[in-house]
Structure formats: structure tokens, C-alpha cells
Design a protein around this motif. Structure first.
Motif, PDB file in Angstrom:
ATOM      1  N   LEU A 197       0.841  -1.275   0.115  1.00  0.00           N
ATOM      2  CA  LEU A 197      -0.053  -0.136   0.034  1.00  0.00           C
ATOM      3  C   LEU A 197       0.851   1.400   0.165  1.00  0.00           C
ATOM      4  O   LEU A 197       1.791   1.390   0.782  1.00  0.00           O
ATOM      5  CB  LEU A 197      -0.994  -0.072   1.179  1.00  0.00           C
ATOM      6  N   HIS A 199       1.447   5.560  -0.046  1.00  0.00           N
ATOM      7  CA  HIS A 199       0.416   6.736   0.520  1.00  0.00           C
ATOM      8  C   HIS A 199       0.802   7.675  -0.603  1.00  0.00           C
ATOM      9  O   HIS A 199       1.855   8.025  -0.839  1.00  0.00           O
ATOM     10  CB  HIS A 199       1.116   7.170   1.727  1.00  0.00           C
ATOM     11  N   HIS A 289      -8.299  -2.479   6.616  1.00  0.00           N
ATOM     12  CA  HIS A 289      -7.504  -2.514   7.629  1.00  0.00           C
ATOM     13  C   HIS A 289      -6.510  -1.426   7.780  1.00  0.00           C
ATOM     14  O   HIS A 289      -6.061  -0.924   8.918  1.00  0.00           O
ATOM     15  CB  HIS A 289      -6.633  -3.787   7.841  1.00  0.00           C
ATOM     16  N   HIS A 290      -5.908  -0.867   6.607  1.00  0.00           N
ATOM     17  CA  HIS A 290      -4.974   0.047   6.813  1.00  0.00           C
ATOM     18  C   HIS A 290      -5.667   1.564   7.408  1.00  0.00           C
ATOM     19  O   HIS A 290      -5.017   2.255   7.875  1.00  0.00           O
ATOM     20  CB  HIS A 290      -4.268   0.136   5.475  1.00  0.00           C
TER      21      HIS A 290
END
Length: 358
Positions: A197, A199, A289-290
Motif C-alpha cells: 500500500l 501513501h 485494515h490500513h
């Protein structure tokens, strides 16, 4: 359009340069909160349209009513269309029940029906009354707030001034481990091997690729390509927004965007949008979840999102420990075209990001 006979004098006209302070003041009076600098420019004037999209009611040089539409590009099955999202409808308390909101809405309908848009969309709450029917609004789906508590025991302890902060933090940790085990029982192996993931601070061409890959899964929704993601998920003035993109082997799989709002009373986390392939529970779970972890790190007590209760996305949220409330909005539309194809709730992909209610 002039005022009804016997009522206070007012006139409907298009927004003009220099009206922003009057609109901002009206917003403060009606909604009781300030408008961040640059908000109107971002929301109403930064997306391209050749048609009029903002109107005011003026009385003796003072703005006493307002209505606007944000032009949103939509996928409508096999074609792209420009759809007005009706927003920021407000009337000064001293001028209510005089037909101002109806007159403003009728002006919007005339302009955008003439422009060829098939419909207007809106997210309605209580307070519209009979005006909703007068303007032709018809409900399509109910969207409700769904929430996951991040620190439920700590929050209760603070509320009731209970001692033992370390104990309550420990209880919160046990609570989250329970939710995680429950989700693993439902979904089995997470399947996130090779996924990471990222950002994202600036939307790039990967969001165009993602949209091209995923859009065939969906019938009716806002076009979530790079310009739209940048505008909706990153550019809003006065807001702390975070965007995370799931990748595997240089291929985008989906994204989630959230907003962190800090006040004197609390820190709030809200999921703005989440897009993955229709049946891709693995990526959806990883992104959710993140988002919960980021919200927890920010100090938020809970994290919330707006969803249609019967949607696949709502199922994913519930599996991740979110619980629905009865509070929300009626997603509605005004049809301008008799040739618009019939649709059901299941045909729409809605997260609230199509509008401005987040």
C-alpha cells in the motif's frame, strides 16, 4: 424570477464575481460553521462546465438564498455524461417559506435540462419538506453511516471518569484482536502476498489505469479517474486527507481515501471513498485494515463511512467490524430525460463521494 406577491422583495440571478463573501456569510448563518478559504472555488468552480451552475436570491443587495450544482462526470452504463450534483441549498431564516428554494431549484432544473443532462443527483436529509417533491426529486437509495470503534473502552472510561487508563487500553487491544480473528474466520487466508500500500500525495496515471481496469465492473457511478481522485480525495481546502493505493507487481488494485478532522472535542476519521474490483475482497480488506490503523494512529476514537446497506461494500465493512446506524441520506435524482434507462439500487455504486456529504 421575482418574489411572490405580498412577500419580501427578492430576485433570483446567477452567481457573479464578488458574491462569495455573501454566500459564505449565509452559510455561517444557516449551518452555524465557517467555510474554509478556497472552498467554494474548489467545490463549484474548479471542475469544467460551460453551463451556469450557481445561483443566488438577492434582497436589497444582500444574498438571502443560494443553490448550486457541482458538475460530475458519470459513467452511465456504456456512455459518459455530465451530471449536476445539487448542493448547498440554503435560505436565510428571515426569508423562509417564501418560495426561494423552489425558485432556485427550478432555475437549476431549467439550465441543466436544457444542457442535455439526463438527471440531477442529490443527498437529502430532513428539512426539505414538500420542496423535494415540487422540484421532482425521487429517492433511489438510502445511504447510512457505518462505524467501527477504535478505542471503545478508553472512550467509555473517559466519559465516566474511570481510573486505570492502562487497563482500558489493554481492553481495546483485545477488542481489535477479536475483530481480526473474526474476519480471518470469515475470509480465510488474506492473500495479500506481494501487495503493498502506497501513501499517494499526488494522483498519477495509475489511477487512470485503475479506472480503465475496474469500470467495466460497474454500471452507474462517478468516473473515478486521475483528475477526479485528485479533486475529490486530495484537493479539498481546509481538510487533512489521505489517499492509499494498493499495488501488486506494478499493477494498481484499488484505493481508499480518508479524511481526519480534529476539533477541540475529538478526532474523527471518515472514509471518503474506496474502489476495488467488484469481487476483490482481499484488496478491500487490506485497504480497510490500513485505514483503521491510520485512524488509530491519528488519535481518532472511531472511523466511519457512508454506504448503501445492501451493497457488497457494506458487507466488507461489516466483516471488518463496522456497524450501521439509522442516520444517513436519501440519494435522490431528478430525471430530465424520458430516454434515461431504468435502474435499480443494485445498478449504482455509491459511497457518498459522488456528493459532498463527507
Amino acid at each position: 424570477m421575482n418574489h411572490p406577491s405580498g412577500k419580501a422583495s427578492w430576485v433570483i440571478r446567477g452567481f457573479e464575481q464578488g458574491d462569495e463573501p455573501g454566500v459564505t456569510n449565509l452559510f455561517q448563518i444557516v449551518f452555524g460553521r465557517p467555510v474554509p478559504q478556497g472552498y467554494w472555488e474548489w467545490k463549484l468552480h474548479s471542475l469544467p462546465t460551460k453551463d451556469e451552475n450557481e445561483w443566488v436570491a438577492e434582497s436589497d443587495g444582500r444574498i438571502v438564498g443560494h443553490y448550486a450544482v457541482t458538475p460530475i462526470r458519470f459513467k452511465l452504463r456504456d456512455r459518459q455524461v455530465l451530471i449536476p450534483h445539487g448542493c448547498d441549498a440554503m435560505t436565510h431564516p428571515e426569508y423562509r417559506r417564501q418560495g426561494i428554494l423552489t425558485a432556485l431549484g427550478q432555475r437549476a432544473n431549467e439550465v441543466w435540462a436544457r444542457a442535455g443532462s439526463p438527471f440531477q443527483i442529490g443527498f437529502h436529509y430532513g428539512g426539505w419538506g414538500s420542496v423535494r417533491e415540487l422540484l421532482g426529486w425521487q429517492p433511489v437509495a438510502r445511504l447510512v453511516w457505518i462505524k467501527r470503534w477504535i478505542r471503545p473502552f478508553t472512550c467509555l472510561a473517559r466519559q465516566f471518569h474511570l481510573p486505570g487508563a492502562r487497563i482500558w487500553r489493554g481492553a481495546d487491544s483485545v477488542f481489535h484482536r477479536f475483530l481480526d480473528r473474526k474476519e480471518r474466520r470469515v475470509h480465510g487466508n488474506t492473500g495479500t502476498s506481494g501487495m503493498h500500500l502506497e501513501h499517494v500525495l499526488q494522483a498519477d496515471g495509475r489511477f487512470d489505469r485503475l479506472w480503465n481496469n475496474l469500470s467495466p465492473d460497474y454500471d452507474i457511478l462517478a468516473i473515478r479517474d486521475r483528475p477526479w481522485v485528485q479533486w475529490r480525495c486530495l484537493d479539498r481546502p481546509g481538510a487533512e486527507q489521505h489517499l492509499f493505493l494498493a499495488m501488486r507487481a506494478n499493477e494498481p488494485l484499488g484505493y481508499i481515501a480518508l479524511r481526519i478532522t480534529q476539533t477541540d472535542a475529538a478526532v474523527r476519521a471518515t472514509i471518503i471513498d474506496c474502489l476495488v474490483a467488484l469481487r476483490d475482497t482481499v484488496t478491500a480488506n487490506a485497504l480497510l485494515h490500513h485505514a483503521v490503523a491510520v485512524a488509530a494512529e491519528s488519535g481518532a476514537r472511531s472511523i466511519a463511512a457512508l454506504v448503501a446497506p445492501e451493497s457488497r461494500m457494506a458487507d466488507r465493512f461489516r466483516a471488518a467490524g463496522f456497524h450501521a446506524s439509522r442516520h444517513g441520506y436519501d440519494f435522490s435524482l431528478i430525471s430530465y430525460s424520458s430516454s434515461m434507462p431504468a435502474s435499480t439500487t443494485a445498478d449504482w455504486f455509491l459511497t457518498g463521494a459522488e456528493g459532498d456529504v463527507l
